[in-house]
Design an enzyme around this catalytic site. Sequence first.
Site, PDB file in Angstrom:
ATOM      1  N   GLY A  15       0.806  -1.217   0.000  1.00  0.00           N
ATOM      2  CA  GLY A  15       0.000   0.000   0.000  1.00  0.00           C
ATOM      3  C   GLY A  15       0.836   1.261   0.000  1.00  0.00           C
ATOM      4  N   HIS A 374      36.577  17.948  33.201  1.00  0.00           N
ATOM      5  CA  HIS A 374      35.666  19.016  32.811  1.00  0.00           C
ATOM      6  C   HIS A 374      36.227  19.873  31.684  1.00  0.00           C
ATOM      7  CE1 HIS A 374      37.202  19.973  37.069  1.00  0.00           C
ATOM      8  NE2 HIS A 374      38.177  20.217  36.229  1.00  0.00           N
TER       9      HIS A 374
END
Length: 495
Positions: A15, A374
């Site tokens: 489809g 960091h």
Amino acid sequence: MTFPGDTAVLVLAAGPGTRMRSDTPKVLHTLAGRSMLSHVLHAIAKLAPQRLIVVLGHDHQRIAPLVGELADTLGRTIDVALQDRPLGTGHAVLCGLSALPDDYAGNVVVTSGDTPLLDADTLADLIATHRAVSAAVTVLTTTLDDPFGYGRILRTQDHEVMAIVEQTDATPSQREIREVNAGVYAFDIAALRSALSRLSSNNAQQELYLTDVIAILRSDGQTVHASHVDDSALVAGVNNRVQLAELASELNRRVVAAHQLAGVTVVDPATTWIDVDVTIGRDTVIHPGTQLLGRTQIGGRCVVGPDTTLTDVAVGDGASVVRTHGSSSSIGDGAAVGPFTYLRPGTALGADGKLGAFVEVKNSTIGTGTKVPHLTYVGDADIGEYSNIGASSVFVNYDGTSKRRTTVGSHVRTGSDTMFVAPVTIGDGAYTGAGTVVREDVPPGALAVSAGPQRNIENWVQRKRPGSPAAQASKRASEMACQQPTQPPDADQTP
């Protein structure tokens, strides 16, 4: 649990899916990490049918290669049949049967490629019921509060299935029926072929409806049976993006619940999304806002989240991953990642390592116990064990034309704001001073310092920025310093 050896399965995926309003074929839209078609084929493959055939039509050039990839993944043959014209579900089944030999004499299961929650147990129960009652056809049905769009099940006064009428052809009274066709059938192939040859397109859609086979077989005096599925989500189809989102949410709820029952703590299931191929070990805690996608593997006793997205990431036992976005990476046992960490593909963090706040890593290996705490970018690097990379360091990996690698040894300590201009090698046990720009290799145990002595240029602001706030502030500070009284010398220091 497998299908009987004489079972073939047809998956209807031809489809166009116009209601999805998408350039992507409907069956390729995804939920929980797989396309809808992939979900269906995975469920069927668990039952090892003798033949598995996917019927394609619209965009078959895009879908067929993916079917081939799924066949390789599932380790089995999947045939493709082509419906060259959209003439209805009955015609699609005819196209699918053309892939079977003319003398094939067994059962045929027909299902759709847009029912992503359909599971192997439901299919196994269907074929078992079909064989037990020796039916020509057994159709799965379910009951919906809102049956709009589904074919309605018409029954006799004795509650036998009489026919299926599509939404567009149903009368107002028939549209009140809440028992609907789930679009999953088991057929005796001889009965199916006979009925298909007598289908008519005399209907609202001018198509050959597979559902009309039910009435034809009943008129032939064949046994038509229905098997009701209480859990309607298992057979729910998708025609638009609203339904896709609803089924995605329902599937996620089931996936999360399965992990909870297996010993995983999911603090807030409503904000946690887990793909079907994700694995999670016992006693792991998943905090809110977490997405675990693809083939992510989480070990036991981990803490993941909040606000974390991991795609194809392997996390070792006892690791912590907080407010992190990562993909195609690995995190070792006992390691800590986050918050606000970005793991790009190729990142490998060793056991007990640390990647802290505002750290980005790409295509790099970081050894056992090494910490990047960091504000650092690590790109194309290999860092040894138990090293520490100072804050605001950058691995300068791109020279304008190509990427270069940096190697940092074990037990290395680097000062804040160190720049590693690749390609360079930092030997084991070496140090760098704060602000160092490393352009050449550093021998083991050496201290690299690139900055010269600090030089202060007096009154630079007054000359270069006269009248600025900085100049005014510095002037006031100088005047205050001049007004400070001079301390008299101590009495015992008087000559």
